[in-house]
Design an enzyme around this catalytic site. Structure first.
Site, mmCIF file in Angstrom:
data_model
loop_
_atom_site.group_PDB
_atom_site.id
_atom_site.type_symbol
_atom_site.label_atom_id
_atom_site.label_comp_id
_atom_site.label_asym_id
_atom_site.label_seq_id
_atom_site.Cartn_x
_atom_site.Cartn_y
_atom_site.Cartn_z
ATOM 1 N N LYS A 1 76.417 59.904 34.372
ATOM 2 C CA LYS A 1 77.819 59.647 33.862
ATOM 3 C C LYS A 1 78.600 59.297 34.317
ATOM 4 O O LYS A 1 79.669 59.834 35.656
ATOM 5 C CB LYS A 1 78.922 60.564 33.086
ATOM 6 C CG LYS A 1 79.993 60.317 32.380
ATOM 7 C CD LYS A 1 80.474 61.221 31.333
ATOM 8 C CE LYS A 1 81.676 60.329 30.747
ATOM 9 N NZ LYS A 1 82.663 61.315 29.859
ATOM 10 N N SER B 1 91.489 58.467 33.988
ATOM 11 C CA SER B 1 90.814 57.439 34.032
ATOM 12 C C SER B 1 90.155 56.397 34.708
ATOM 13 O O SER B 1 91.432 55.583 34.869
ATOM 14 C CB SER B 1 90.114 57.583 32.586
ATOM 15 O OG SER B 1 88.700 56.133 32.843
ATOM 16 N N ALA B 2 88.980 56.189 35.972
ATOM 17 C CA ALA B 2 89.044 55.332 36.988
ATOM 18 C C ALA B 2 89.070 53.885 35.653
ATOM 19 O O ALA B 2 89.315 52.894 36.398
ATOM 20 C CB ALA B 2 87.872 55.257 37.476
ATOM 21 N N ASP B 3 88.796 53.727 34.546
ATOM 22 C CA ASP B 3 89.109 52.902 33.756
ATOM 23 C C ASP B 3 89.971 51.872 34.261
ATOM 24 O O ASP B 3 90.027 50.465 33.976
ATOM 25 C CB ASP B 3 88.774 52.740 32.353
ATOM 26 C CG ASP B 3 87.195 53.439 31.468
ATOM 27 O OD1 ASP B 3 86.344 53.644 32.538
ATOM 28 O OD2 ASP B 3 87.444 54.259 30.767
ATOM 29 N N ASP C 1 95.048 63.686 36.057
ATOM 30 C CA ASP C 1 93.254 63.386 35.409
ATOM 31 C C ASP C 1 93.160 62.266 34.432
ATOM 32 O O ASP C 1 94.638 61.728 33.657
ATOM 33 C CB ASP C 1 93.056 64.132 34.148
ATOM 34 C CG ASP C 1 92.158 63.972 33.995
ATOM 35 O OD1 ASP C 1 91.074 63.653 33.858
ATOM 36 O OD2 ASP C 1 91.278 65.078 33.343
ATOM 37 N N GLU D 1 78.004 49.321 26.725
ATOM 38 C CA GLU D 1 78.156 50.471 28.017
ATOM 39 C C GLU D 1 76.932 51.439 27.204
ATOM 40 O O GLU D 1 76.198 51.668 26.166
ATOM 41 C CB GLU D 1 79.021 51.676 27.923
ATOM 42 C CG GLU D 1 79.528 51.838 26.565
ATOM 43 C CD GLU D 1 81.068 52.801 26.403
ATOM 44 O OE1 GLU D 1 79.980 54.009 26.991
ATOM 45 O OE2 GLU D 1 82.102 53.201 25.729
ATOM 46 N N LYS E 1 91.330 55.980 23.859
ATOM 47 C CA LYS E 1 91.009 57.136 23.279
ATOM 48 C C LYS E 1 92.309 57.774 23.074
ATOM 49 O O LYS E 1 93.325 58.329 23.493
ATOM 50 C CB LYS E 1 89.737 57.765 23.752
ATOM 51 C CG LYS E 1 88.366 57.399 23.628
ATOM 52 C CD LYS E 1 87.599 58.016 24.665
ATOM 53 C CE LYS E 1 85.781 57.135 24.539
ATOM 54 N NZ LYS E 1 86.011 56.477 25.975
ATOM 55 N N VAL F 1 82.914 52.725 31.025
ATOM 56 C CA VAL F 1 83.492 51.318 30.800
ATOM 57 C C VAL F 1 83.927 50.819 32.180
ATOM 58 O O VAL F 1 83.399 50.364 32.578
ATOM 59 C CB VAL F 1 84.699 51.959 30.170
ATOM 60 C CG1 VAL F 1 85.629 50.605 31.035
ATOM 61 C CG2 VAL F 1 84.764 52.424 28.425
#
Length: 304
Positions: A85, A139-141, A137, A24, A158, A105
């Site tokens: 980003k 993440s789209a990951d 909230d 990435e 994380k 990611v």
């Protein structure tokens, strides 16, 4: 005209059936200051090469989706200002407008799959943020792992995230979560998250065979390989927990959310740990690059 622009080295490796590892670019633009970001990017690429695979750092440069950057492009990206980003939602817009963006990611997985790259090394994936029951909230990951057939090597999610909820979402989405060499899930800077991993594998070959078998079964999505940070570089969970809580309180007080939240929390933890979190981050990224290269080599062996 192809939407994916392969570097000569990546194109040659793919055409020859040699192992390639996707990398990435947000770690370069949003994760570290200049010139350390460039130094680490070069180190990660060198680590992949030393382990027998071709590195393919991915970014959108002036609207071009580049898979594999030369050194001049790496340096240009490392010094660029106002870089977007990019995730799944805004990657196409950035390309259509001819802008420059660094891949998260999710965006890196999309580009890797389009290029025919099976393995991706990163630091840590995104996940469910603390307080997501009210902020939503997430993440789209996580969704990307459920639909894009790339094996992602990370040091877990994380540690600033709600790790139990992140694991629950991954299990709901049917994503294989594989701890490498231990029963516990790692937590980014710490070797253990206090959570038992759903799956454990001890060799790159075993992970590669599982990747190949998923393809043969026609299952969508990839695998998350949770690779613990080297023991001499970790920050123990009991040391980190109160600092993460403090960083989250600070973010809430300043009204920071969305895409700005993760960079803010990482910077705040850098300050609170007096730089130790960044040193750990570098160690775990290099460790993940080595394992990813090993898996990529094994996948090539299993698909001949």
């Amino acid at each position: 005209m192809s939407l994916v622009h392969l570097s000569p080295d990546v194109q040659a490796a793919l055409e020859a059936g040699k192992p390639v590892v996707a990398l990435e670019s947000t770690i370069i633009t949003h994760g570290m200051p200049w010139p350390q970001n460039l130094e680490v990017a070069r180190q990660v690429e060198a680590t992949v090469k030393d382990a027998g695979a071709e590195p393919a750092t991915i970014a959108v440069l002036d609207g071009r989706l580049c898979v594999g950057l030369d050194d001049a492009q790496l340096e240009q990206l490392a010094q660029a200002k106002g870089v977007a980003k990019l995730s799944r939602a805004d990657m196409a817009v950035c390309m259509a407008e001819g802008r420059t963006g660094a891949t998260t990611v999710a965006a890196t997985m999309i580009a890797a799959e389009r290029a025919g790259i099976s393995v991706f090394a990163t630091g840590g994936i995104g996940g469910v943020h603390k307080g997501a029951e009210s902020s939503f909230d997430i993440s789209a990951d996580l969704q990307e792992l459920a639909q894009t057939a790339v094996t992602v090597v990370a040091a877990g999610a994380k540690a600033i995230l709600d790790l139990p909820k992140t694991l629950e979402v991954l299990e709901t989405l049917g994503v294989p979560v594989i701890a490498y060499g231990q029963d516990q899930l790692p937590a980014f800077w710490s070797r253990e998250a206090g959570l038992r991993a759903p799956l454990r594998m001890d060799t790159a070959g075993a992970i590669a065979r599982a990747h190949v078998m998923r393809g043969r079964l026609g299952l969508p999505g990839g695998q998350l390989v949770a690779n613990p940070i080297p023991a001499d570089a970790e920050i123990p969970r009991d040391v980190l927990a109160p600092l993460i809580a403090e960083a989250n309180r600070d973010a809430e007080q300043h009204g920071i959310s969305g895409k700005a939240l993760t960079p803010y929390l990482l910077q705040r933890l850098f300050e609170l740990t007096k730089g130790r979190s960044l040193e750990a981050n570098i160690a775990l990224v290099l460790n993940n690059a080595r394992l990813a290269a090993g898996i990529a080599c094994e996948i090539c062996e299993n698909t001949d």
